[in-house]
Design a protein around this motif. Sequence first.
Motif, PDB file in Angstrom:
ATOM      1  N   PRO A   1      14.125   9.164   3.327  1.00 69.51           N
ATOM      2  CA  PRO A   1      14.847  10.422   3.664  1.00 69.51           C
ATOM      3  C   PRO A   1      14.194  11.325   4.310  1.00 69.51           C
ATOM      4  O   PRO A   1      14.898  12.128   5.291  1.00 69.51           O
ATOM      5  N   SER A   2      12.825  11.614   4.196  1.00 71.29           N
ATOM      6  CA  SER A   2      12.146  12.544   4.959  1.00 71.29           C
ATOM      7  C   SER A   2      11.689  11.984   6.503  1.00 71.29           C
ATOM      8  O   SER A   2      11.228  12.604   7.245  1.00 71.29           O
ATOM      9  N   GLY A   3      12.071  10.776   6.937  1.00 67.25           N
ATOM     10  CA  GLY A   3      11.909  10.053   8.046  1.00 67.25           C
ATOM     11  C   GLY A   3      10.616   9.511   8.134  1.00 67.25           C
ATOM     12  O   GLY A   3      10.118   9.092   9.173  1.00 67.25           O
ATOM     13  N   ALA A   4       9.692   9.469   6.950  1.00 68.72           N
ATOM     14  CA  ALA A   4       8.370   8.777   7.252  1.00 68.72           C
ATOM     15  C   ALA A   4       8.581   7.631   6.135  1.00 68.72           C
ATOM     16  O   ALA A   4       9.387   7.671   4.924  1.00 68.72           O
ATOM     17  N   ALA A   5       7.783   6.449   6.071  1.00 65.99           N
ATOM     18  CA  ALA A   5       7.569   5.379   5.399  1.00 65.99           C
ATOM     19  C   ALA A   5       6.801   5.912   4.087  1.00 65.99           C
ATOM     20  O   ALA A   5       6.007   6.842   4.341  1.00 65.99           O
ATOM     21  N   THR A   6       7.178   5.173   2.982  1.00 66.76           N
ATOM     22  CA  THR A   6       6.477   5.617   1.838  1.00 66.76           C
ATOM     23  C   THR A   6       5.463   4.609   1.585  1.00 66.76           C
ATOM     24  O   THR A   6       4.810   4.756   0.486  1.00 66.76           O
ATOM     25  N   TYR A   7       5.396   3.450   2.027  1.00 63.17           N
ATOM     26  CA  TYR A   7       4.442   2.345   1.918  1.00 63.17           C
ATOM     27  C   TYR A   7       4.255   1.556   3.146  1.00 63.17           C
ATOM     28  O   TYR A   7       5.431   1.643   3.883  1.00 63.17           O
ATOM     29  N   PHE A   8       3.396   0.428   2.927  1.00 62.86           N
ATOM     30  CA  PHE A   8       3.547  -0.527   4.116  1.00 62.86           C
ATOM     31  C   PHE A   8       2.825  -1.710   3.358  1.00 62.86           C
ATOM     32  O   PHE A   8       2.397  -1.551   2.399  1.00 62.86           O
ATOM     33  N   GLU A   9       2.994  -2.919   4.008  1.00 68.79           N
ATOM     34  CA  GLU A   9       2.656  -4.149   3.101  1.00 68.79           C
ATOM     35  C   GLU A   9       1.750  -4.767   4.251  1.00 68.79           C
ATOM     36  O   GLU A   9       2.100  -5.279   5.608  1.00 68.79           O
ATOM     37  N   LEU A  10       0.519  -5.278   3.841  1.00 76.69           N
ATOM     38  CA  LEU A  10      -0.118  -6.258   4.471  1.00 76.69           C
ATOM     39  C   LEU A  10       0.172  -7.584   4.263  1.00 76.69           C
ATOM     40  O   LEU A  10       0.469  -8.085   2.959  1.00 76.69           O
ATOM     41  N   ILE A  11       0.402  -8.521   4.984  1.00 74.78           N
ATOM     42  CA  ILE A  11       0.666  -9.829   4.727  1.00 74.78           C
ATOM     43  C   ILE A  11      -0.337 -10.927   5.311  1.00 74.78           C
ATOM     44  O   ILE A  11      -0.735 -10.722   6.336  1.00 74.78           O
ATOM     45  N   PHE A  12      -1.050 -11.631   4.196  1.00 77.57           N
ATOM     46  CA  PHE A  12      -2.014 -12.640   4.813  1.00 77.57           C
ATOM     47  C   PHE A  12      -1.219 -13.994   4.554  1.00 77.57           C
ATOM     48  O   PHE A  12      -0.380 -14.104   3.707  1.00 77.57           O
ATOM     49  N   GLU A  13      -2.070 -14.879   5.137  1.00 74.69           N
ATOM     50  CA  GLU A  13      -1.769 -16.465   5.089  1.00 74.69           C
ATOM     51  C   GLU A  13      -3.157 -16.981   4.907  1.00 74.69           C
ATOM     52  O   GLU A  13      -3.999 -16.663   5.450  1.00 74.69           O
TER      53      GLU A  13
ATOM     54  N   ILE B   1       0.735  -1.060  -0.032  1.00 82.85           N
ATOM     55  CA  ILE B   1      -0.045   0.035  -0.095  1.00 82.85           C
ATOM     56  C   ILE B   1       0.852   1.100  -0.049  1.00 82.85           C
ATOM     57  O   ILE B   1       1.703   1.506   0.973  1.00 82.85           O
ATOM     58  N   GLU B   2       0.905   2.018  -1.059  1.00 81.33           N
ATOM     59  CA  GLU B   2       1.587   3.308  -1.221  1.00 81.33           C
ATOM     60  C   GLU B   2       0.861   4.328  -0.479  1.00 81.33           C
ATOM     61  O   GLU B   2       0.003   4.339  -0.213  1.00 81.33           O
ATOM     62  N   LEU B   3       1.779   5.179   0.198  1.00 80.93           N
ATOM     63  CA  LEU B   3       1.379   6.261   0.873  1.00 80.93           C
ATOM     64  C   LEU B   3       1.857   7.549   0.256  1.00 80.93           C
ATOM     65  O   LEU B   3       3.117   7.782  -0.313  1.00 80.93           O
ATOM     66  N   LYS B   4       1.001   8.343  -0.081  1.00 77.79           N
ATOM     67  CA  LYS B   4       1.102   9.771  -0.767  1.00 77.79           C
ATOM     68  C   LYS B   4       0.638  10.970  -0.243  1.00 77.79           C
ATOM     69  O   LYS B   4      -0.079  10.742   0.778  1.00 77.79           O
ATOM     70  N   GLY B   5       1.099  11.946  -0.468  1.00 76.10           N
ATOM     71  CA  GLY B   5       0.899  13.147   0.041  1.00 76.10           C
ATOM     72  C   GLY B   5       2.184  14.184   0.522  1.00 76.10           C
ATOM     73  O   GLY B   5       3.257  13.402   0.495  1.00 76.10           O
ATOM     74  N   ILE B   6       1.877  15.328   0.629  1.00 73.79           N
ATOM     75  CA  ILE B   6       2.962  16.176   0.840  1.00 73.79           C
ATOM     76  C   ILE B   6       3.207  16.435   2.317  1.00 73.79           C
ATOM     77  O   ILE B   6       4.228  16.142   3.122  1.00 73.79           O
ATOM     78  N   ILE B   7       1.975  16.720   3.184  1.00 75.33           N
ATOM     79  CA  ILE B   7       1.967  17.202   4.440  1.00 75.33           C
ATOM     80  C   ILE B   7       1.775  15.993   5.261  1.00 75.33           C
ATOM     81  O   ILE B   7       2.372  15.719   6.148  1.00 75.33           O
ATOM     82  N   GLU B   8       0.748  15.354   4.743  1.00 75.26           N
ATOM     83  CA  GLU B   8       0.116  14.324   5.521  1.00 75.26           C
ATOM     84  C   GLU B   8       0.049  12.868   4.723  1.00 75.26           C
ATOM     85  O   GLU B   8      -0.458  13.060   3.476  1.00 75.26           O
ATOM     86  N   LEU B   9       0.893  12.033   4.828  1.00 74.53           N
ATOM     87  CA  LEU B   9       0.813  10.876   4.052  1.00 74.53           C
ATOM     88  C   LEU B   9      -0.362   9.943   4.378  1.00 74.53           C
ATOM     89  O   LEU B   9      -0.917   9.608   5.376  1.00 74.53           O
ATOM     90  N   LYS B  10      -1.047   9.606   3.212  1.00 76.38           N
ATOM     91  CA  LYS B  10      -2.354   8.758   3.324  1.00 76.38           C
ATOM     92  C   LYS B  10      -2.174   7.656   2.373  1.00 76.38           C
ATOM     93  O   LYS B  10      -1.545   7.776   1.450  1.00 76.38           O
ATOM     94  N   PRO B  11      -2.976   6.620   2.802  1.00 76.15           N
ATOM     95  CA  PRO B  11      -2.641   5.284   1.860  1.00 76.15           C
ATOM     96  C   PRO B  11      -3.519   5.658   0.662  1.00 76.15           C
ATOM     97  O   PRO B  11      -4.451   6.121   0.571  1.00 76.15           O
TER      98      PRO B  11
END
Length: 62
Positions: free
Chosen positions: A47-59, A9-19
């Motif tokens: 580089p900005s100190g924030a993650a640019t994405y996260f991953e959901l892991i399913f089994e 799940i990519e996170l986008k935004g300039i001030i506040e990152l949202k999925p």
Amino acid sequence: MYEYKFIKIELKGIIELKPEQDYHEIVHEHARDGWRLVQVLTPPTGPSGAATYFELIFEKLV
């Protein structure tokens, strides 16, 4: 034996990152198909100190 699925799940935004996608709906869809959410992985920060994405892991038992 288990099968695993990884959804990025990519996170986008300039001030506040949202999925970019509704992760709640993704979890519900996969649960209906027999998948179980086992972890939300957040990568090392960019580089900005924030993650640019996260991953959901399913089994799923196969």
